[in-house]
Scaffold this motif. Structure first.
Motif, PDB file in Angstrom:
ATOM      1  N   GLY A 284       0.807  -1.211   0.000  1.00  0.00           N
ATOM      2  CA  GLY A 284       0.000   0.000   0.000  1.00  0.00           C
ATOM      3  C   GLY A 284       0.843   1.265   0.000  1.00  0.00           C
ATOM      4  N   VAL A 285       0.278   2.326  -0.541  1.00  0.00           N
ATOM      5  CA  VAL A 285       1.009   3.594  -0.699  1.00  0.00           C
ATOM      6  C   VAL A 285       1.515   4.132   0.631  1.00  0.00           C
ATOM      7  CG1 VAL A 285       0.787   5.992  -1.419  1.00  0.00           C
ATOM      8  CG2 VAL A 285      -0.248   4.201  -2.799  1.00  0.00           C
ATOM      9  N   LYS A 286       0.663   4.139   1.627  1.00  0.00           N
ATOM     10  CA  LYS A 286       1.043   4.717   2.921  1.00  0.00           C
ATOM     11  C   LYS A 286       2.187   3.947   3.554  1.00  0.00           C
ATOM     12  CE  LYS A 286      -0.844   6.157   7.391  1.00  0.00           C
ATOM     13  NZ  LYS A 286      -2.084   6.246   8.233  1.00  0.00           N
ATOM     14  N   ASN A 287       2.112   2.619   3.576  1.00  0.00           N
ATOM     15  CA  ASN A 287       3.161   1.815   4.185  1.00  0.00           C
ATOM     16  C   ASN A 287       4.452   1.837   3.362  1.00  0.00           C
ATOM     17  OD1 ASN A 287       1.736   0.897   6.465  1.00  0.00           O
ATOM     18  ND2 ASN A 287       0.757  -0.728   5.286  1.00  0.00           N
ATOM     19  N   ALA A 288       4.315   1.879   2.043  1.00  0.00           N
ATOM     20  CA  ALA A 288       5.511   1.886   1.187  1.00  0.00           C
ATOM     21  C   ALA A 288       6.294   3.181   1.340  1.00  0.00           C
ATOM     22  CB  ALA A 288       5.105   1.679  -0.274  1.00  0.00           C
ATOM     23  N   GLY A 289       5.577   4.289   1.510  1.00  0.00           N
ATOM     24  CA  GLY A 289       6.252   5.556   1.766  1.00  0.00           C
ATOM     25  C   GLY A 289       7.008   6.099   0.566  1.00  0.00           C
ATOM     26  N   ARG A 290       8.017   6.924   0.859  1.00  0.00           N
ATOM     27  CA  ARG A 290       8.770   7.577  -0.207  1.00  0.00           C
ATOM     28  C   ARG A 290      10.259   7.676   0.095  1.00  0.00           C
ATOM     29  NH1 ARG A 290       8.561  13.550   0.670  1.00  0.00           N
ATOM     30  NH2 ARG A 290       9.131  13.605  -1.525  1.00  0.00           N
ATOM     31  N   LEU A 291      10.740   6.807   0.948  1.00  0.00           N
ATOM     32  CA  LEU A 291      12.180   6.776   1.220  1.00  0.00           C
ATOM     33  C   LEU A 291      12.870   5.861   0.219  1.00  0.00           C
ATOM     34  CD1 LEU A 291      12.306   6.492   5.119  1.00  0.00           C
ATOM     35  CD2 LEU A 291      12.403   8.567   3.718  1.00  0.00           C
ATOM     36  N   LEU A 292      13.981   6.323  -0.307  1.00  0.00           N
ATOM     37  CA  LEU A 292      14.805   5.508  -1.190  1.00  0.00           C
ATOM     38  C   LEU A 292      16.067   5.128  -0.433  1.00  0.00           C
ATOM     39  CD1 LEU A 292      15.575   4.293  -3.924  1.00  0.00           C
ATOM     40  CD2 LEU A 292      16.476   6.540  -4.582  1.00  0.00           C
ATOM     41  N   ASP A 293      16.194   3.861  -0.126  1.00  0.00           N
ATOM     42  CA  ASP A 293      17.330   3.375   0.673  1.00  0.00           C
ATOM     43  C   ASP A 293      17.485   4.193   1.952  1.00  0.00           C
ATOM     44  OD1 ASP A 293      17.926   1.401  -1.224  1.00  0.00           O
ATOM     45  OD2 ASP A 293      19.126   2.806  -2.403  1.00  0.00           O
ATOM     46  N   GLY A 294      16.346   4.480   2.574  1.00  0.00           N
ATOM     47  CA  GLY A 294      16.343   5.165   3.866  1.00  0.00           C
ATOM     48  C   GLY A 294      16.429   6.670   3.803  1.00  0.00           C
ATOM     49  N   LEU A 295      16.494   7.247   2.619  1.00  0.00           N
ATOM     50  CA  LEU A 295      16.660   8.697   2.493  1.00  0.00           C
ATOM     51  C   LEU A 295      15.486   9.322   1.753  1.00  0.00           C
ATOM     52  CD1 LEU A 295      20.459   8.893   1.529  1.00  0.00           C
ATOM     53  CD2 LEU A 295      19.424   9.215   3.793  1.00  0.00           C
ATOM     54  N   LEU A 296      15.147  10.539   2.163  1.00  0.00           N
ATOM     55  CA  LEU A 296      14.099  11.320   1.516  1.00  0.00           C
ATOM     56  C   LEU A 296      14.727  12.210   0.456  1.00  0.00           C
ATOM     57  CD1 LEU A 296      11.012  11.983   1.813  1.00  0.00           C
ATOM     58  CD2 LEU A 296      11.728  13.922   3.228  1.00  0.00           C
TER      59      LEU A 296
END
Length: 307
Positions: A284-296
């Motif tokens: 799901g979008v909310k759980n997947a989030g938007r961090l790439l390898d831990g970084l915003l």
């Protein structure tokens, strides 16, 4: 329209009309079409369908934002960004009569707002821009939507031939790897770098890309996003000093399995196994989030408009 938008790379949205027509694979699961079907029985979608007109009250909102621009800047530290259009296309062949011209007038009347025009129809732009466009309005950022290498090769050259204060890509949904350092010229067999510099023989004398946005797909039929597609884009942008904005993974998380395994029972999660052994999990979008390898990654280009 919204004063505060949930879209991470804009502050507000404005749609001079509502409605569009699908023209590529990125449109297959269009959220705007689904919205129109829900609220208007889909009557504004497709070739020949009438586009929905907006009220006078709706059109007055950006004028209020313009009047309040100093307060907005003091609060947020940047000029207000207005995404136009999220449920339409400014360069739609079937735009309602006179509405595009009205939009240009509105943009001229709001010089302290940064208008983000995002289109899938950049080939139409040159004949639909206002007569006084010149080198581009200082408060207009011109972006094209592409979803794969084929669309990038086809449309980036068209974008770069149009003068604009800021030019960029909205890569969403991202459906394949894209190398912006080797974009094929339509007339020459010469790959060119759209971020760091172009081969002079390829006639790229109108500047480079100033911004790259990337996102995965949301919705019931969302397609997964390979993590290496995103990593490669980020690496390309970082090397060239081009602002990079990662909006979201979408329904499918591919940024590593550790967090997922700690939060979810993998037996109950839909998985997509890539040929190289990578794994994407539908959480799901909310759980997947938007961090790439831990970084915003929240990169933005500099505004060309005055404060």
């Amino acid at each position: 329209m919204a004063k505060i938008s949930g879209i991470t790379w804009t502050d507000s949205t404005f749609n001079p009309w509502e409605g569009c027509t699908k023209i590529g694979p990125g449109c297959d699961n269009c959220y705007a079409e689904a919205r129109n079907k829900r609220f208007s029985q889909g009557q504004n979608w497709g070739a020949g369908a009438p586009r929905m007109l907006r009220s006078e009250k709706y059109w007055s909102a950006p004028l209020k934002w313009e009047r309040d621009h100093e307060q907005f800047f003091r609060t947020h530290g940047h000029r207000q960004r207005v995404f136009c259009a999220s449920v339409a296309d400014v360069f739609d062949n079937e735009a309602p009569h006179g509405q595009r011209e009205r939009l240009w007038s509105l943009i001229r009347a709001t010089p302290h707002l940064d208008w983000l025009l995002v289109t899938k129809r950049i080939g139409n732009a040159s004949k639909m821009l206002p007569d006084d466009w010149g080198c581009g309005y200082a408060n207009v950022w011109l972006l094209i939507t592409v979803c794969n290498q084929e669309e990038a090769d086809r449309d980036i050259w068209k974008l770069l031939r149009i003068p604009a204060a800021v030019r960029g890509l909205s890569i969403g949904p991202m459906l394949g790897a894209i190398d912006l350092r080797r974009i094929e010229h339509p007339n020459y067999n010469i790959p060119a770098d759209m971020l760091s510099g172009c081969d002079s023989r390829a006639e790229c004398d109108s500047g480079l890309l100033n911004w790259v946005i990337c996102e995965g797909e949301s919705g019931v039929r969302a397609r997964p996003l390979h993590p290496d597609w995103v990593r490669s884009l980020y690496t390309q942008c970082k090397a060239a000093g081009t602002p990079f904005h990662f909006k979201q993974w979408g329904e499918w998380f591919g940024g590593g399995t550790g967090w997922v395994l700690n939060q979810h029972d993998p037996k109950g999660v839909q998985c997509n196994s890539w040929g190289d052994g990578s794994l994407s999990m539908r959480i799901g979008v909310k759980n997947a989030g938007r961090l790439l390898d831990g970084l915003l990654h929240d990169g933005y280009p500099e505004s060309r408009g005055s404060l």
